[in-house]
Design an enzyme around this catalytic site. Structure first.
Site, PDB file in Angstrom:
ATOM      1  N   GLY A 121       0.940  -1.347  -0.061  1.00 23.15           N
ATOM      2  CA  GLY A 121      -0.100   0.056  -0.099  1.00 23.15           C
ATOM      3  C   GLY A 121       0.997   1.327   0.248  1.00 23.15           C
ATOM      4  O   GLY A 121       2.002   0.985   0.103  1.00 23.15           O
ATOM      5  N   ALA A 124       2.986   2.230   3.361  1.00 24.49           N
ATOM      6  CA  ALA A 124       3.875   1.515   3.549  1.00 24.49           C
ATOM      7  C   ALA A 124       5.149   2.026   2.597  1.00 24.49           C
ATOM      8  O   ALA A 124       6.188   2.020   3.144  1.00 24.49           O
ATOM      9  CB  ALA A 124       3.776   0.101   3.381  1.00 24.49           C
ATOM     10  N   HIS A 362      -6.238  13.866  15.357  1.00 23.73           N
ATOM     11  CA  HIS A 362      -4.844  15.075  15.340  1.00 23.73           C
ATOM     12  C   HIS A 362      -5.076  16.313  16.264  1.00 23.73           C
ATOM     13  O   HIS A 362      -4.055  16.540  17.008  1.00 23.73           O
ATOM     14  CB  HIS A 362      -4.611  15.374  13.877  1.00 23.73           C
ATOM     15  CG  HIS A 362      -4.149  14.444  12.938  1.00 23.73           C
ATOM     16  ND1 HIS A 362      -3.535  13.184  13.294  1.00 23.73           N
ATOM     17  CD2 HIS A 362      -4.343  14.322  11.527  1.00 23.73           C
ATOM     18  CE1 HIS A 362      -3.636  12.491  12.206  1.00 23.73           C
ATOM     19  NE2 HIS A 362      -4.085  13.061  11.271  1.00 23.73           N
TER      20      HIS A 362
END
Length: 603
Positions: A121, A124, A362
């Site tokens: 993916g 990664a 976040h």
């Protein structure tokens, strides 16, 4: 004059180095001064030290091991410290000084196997493998380690290495290549980048398998054992896969490829559910196969340099802590802006929206770090305890304190930018917000009445993530007439820019030089690029290294996650049940008008 330079050693994976010698990290006082490595980590190695006490450079040097000290002269050639000692003595200042240099003997019998689940993916390829290589390049990975890619795609080891190699780069500190900022000169040469890449790629392997197949994970276990070669095996699994297959992968990895004699840890990427119920269900399912201390919920924003610096800025600078309260702060703004749209991620994004994607994790994590009380220590549990207290003290979020928007098509400079719903993977009637603003409040003694204004959006006029702390007006300000009717111009403001162009700056009022009395707003700047020559590590590097070490300070605990979702779940359900239409804003603007009205109510 005296100075303190100490170095700690990290095991190096390079076979070209002499036995028992590895790269160093020097400290000047309490400040880290890297020579050719930023690594200050420990992997359980026996530690020795080379110590120069307050003596002239012609005197003896003491090598200490525990309580046993052996004295050698500077001319002694029968010591593993010879190279380090010679380099230090060659740059010794004439004044009296203190040097302390650490040394690790490589006698660890364990190995770390890192398996990237979902290795084919984008995450990664773009983040995880480059971060692992950066750690290897800096000498921060243990001596014995292996990286395995695991995915459904058919691929050979050579094909994985070829794929990974296209995303690897070497981070080189150009200034330290010639001289060190504190005057020691070049003690260690930078390793050849190409050689380091080859050495790293030789440790990368691939295994193809299904995410829900225990048999495939059992085959992976056999390969891991071959490379572990009888050593104590520590295993880290990074789940770079969609959340709907988390549990299958965890079940198979836990039952078929857990470490038989070391630790097993699993890094889980967000999103951690869509609301309180789904998040709690995910946590329960994970805990069927893992203990809480094995689960590392990663929020990469917590690994960013300026976010990690928040507690340092506040708790180690006397001037800030007394001001960090409702008595002096008028409002706190937490801003996340991107100057691009979903760009191919529309299918994923439409299922979550900007509130779940950015604000609930976040920005809320940054808020908790910013607003927490002083922890008992820097221990992970003490810090996370204080963050949870902040989240539990927050007032339930009301729909009236939220503004949402969605970007629409806009032509600018001869270019037509697409609307959110122009993305082929997004339904034409989608009401998913690509922008959200919210006013949140913490009902405790320190922050009572102070609005924390969150803003997050895509396809805005610029790209930035920052914290803006606006202080109150000066009571009875003698110079108000010099600012006219715009009193906000006289307000001090502390800005912490997380990205890009990392910086901390304080806006102050200042007299413009001249015979008249004209005031100006000026910035006291700390620009990281100008102040520090070292390139700032990617957030994933710090978080991966922490996971390998078992350091949980920057990872999210389950009760912390529960508190975060309990704050946003009611308003998310209300938005969806009432099918509230977001305000449309042109691609590339500052966001919907409603967000400006919301901010004006509380600024």
């Amino acid at each position: 004059m005296s100075a303190l330079y100490s170095s700690t050693q990290c095991p190096s994976s390079s076979s070209s180095q002499s036995p028992g010698y590895s790269s160093s990290c020097f400290y000047h006082g309490h400040q880290r001064m890297p020579i050719s490595s930023v690594c200050t980590r420990r992997f359980g190695y026996r530690k020795l030290s080379l110590q120069f006490s307050r003596i002239s450079c012609s005197n003896a040097v003491s090598i200490q091991e525990g309580a046993v000290a052996t004295t050698v002269s500077p001319s002694d050639n029968e010591t593993p410290f010879k190279k380090l000692k010679d380099e230090l003595l060659s740059v010794t200042p004439p004044e009296e000084f203190t040097y302390v240099a650490g040394f690790d003997v490589k006698e660890d019998k364990s190995t770390v196997s890192i398996t990237v689940v979902g290795a084919s993916g984008d995450l990664a390829k773009k983040k995880i493998f480059p971060a692992l290589f950066a750690l290897y390049y800096e000498g921060c990975l243990p001596e014995h380690f292996t990286v395995f890619g695991y995915a459904r795609s058919k691929m050979t080891d050579a094909e994985l290495r070829n794929m990974v190699s296209r995303t690897l780069t070497c981070r080189i500190d150009k200034r330290s290549n010639s001289a060190l900022s504190f005057g020691l000169g070049p003690v260690f040469a930078l390793e050849n980048c190409g050689e380091k890449m080859e050495q790293f790629l030789e440790r990368c392997f691939y295994h193809s398998g299904q995410y829900d197949s225990q048999a495939d994970f059992a085959e992976l276990d056999k390969k891991l054992k071959e490379h572990e070669a009888g050593k104590v095996s520590n295993r880290l699994f990074y789940l770079s896969i969609p959340p709907n297959i988390f549990i299958d992968a965890v079940r198979c990895a836990s039952l078929s490829s857990s470490s038989p004699n070391g630790w097993t840890r699993v890094i889980v990427e967000k999103p951690f559910g869509r609301d309180s119920e789904s998040s709690a269900a995910l946590t329960r399912a994970l805990k069927q196969y893992l203990k809480e201390d094995q689960i590392f919920r990663i929020d990469h924003y917590l690994g960013k340099e300026l976010v990690e610096n928040l507690s340092v800025l506040r708790f180690s600078n006397l001037i800030f802590e007394p001001l960090w309260s409702r008595q002096y702060i008028r409002n706190v703004q937490l801003i996340f802006a991107e100057d691009f749209g979903t760009e191919g991620r529309g299918g994923y994004f439409d299922n979550y929206g900007i509130i779940r994607d950015i604000m609930q994790n976040h920005l809320l994590q940054i808020l908790a770090l910013f607003a927490m009380e002083t922890p008992v220590s820097l221990d992970a549990e003490d810090i996370r305890n204080e963050k949870v207290k902040v989240l539990r003290s927050m007032r339930p979020l009301q729909l009236d304190d939220v503004a949402i928007g969605q970007y629409k098509s806009h032509a600018r400079g001869g270019v037509t930018y697409p609307a959110y719903t122009d993305d082929k993977t997004v339904p034409k009637d989608s009401l998913t917000p690509t922008f959200a603003a919210a006013a949140l409040f913490i009902d405790n003694a320190r922050w009572d009445g102070v609005p924390f204004l969150m803003k997050a959006g895509k396809a805005l006029h610029d790209r930035r993530a920052e914290i803006r702390v606006q202080f109150r007006h000066v009571p009875g300000n003698l110079y108000n007439r010099n600012f006219g009717t715009d009193l906000d111009q006289a307000t001090n403001e502390l800005v912490i820019r997380v990205q890009p162009d990392e910086a901390i700056y304080l806006k102050i009022n200042n007299k413009v030089p001249g015979l008249g009395m004209r005031l100006d707003r000026s910035n006291l700047n700390l620009l990281y690029a100008a102040r520090y020559s070292k390139e700032i590590p990617d957030a994933y590097e710090r978080l991966l290294l922490d996971a390998i070490e078992g350091e949980r300070r920057l990872f999210i605990r389950s009760d912390e996650l529960d508190a975060a979702w309990s704050l946003f779940t009611p308003v998310l359900k209300e938005l969806e049940e009432k099918k509230i239409v977001p305000e449309y804003y042109p691609y590339g603007c500052r966001g919907p008008v409603g967000a400006h009205y919301l901010a004006a109510r509380y600024k």
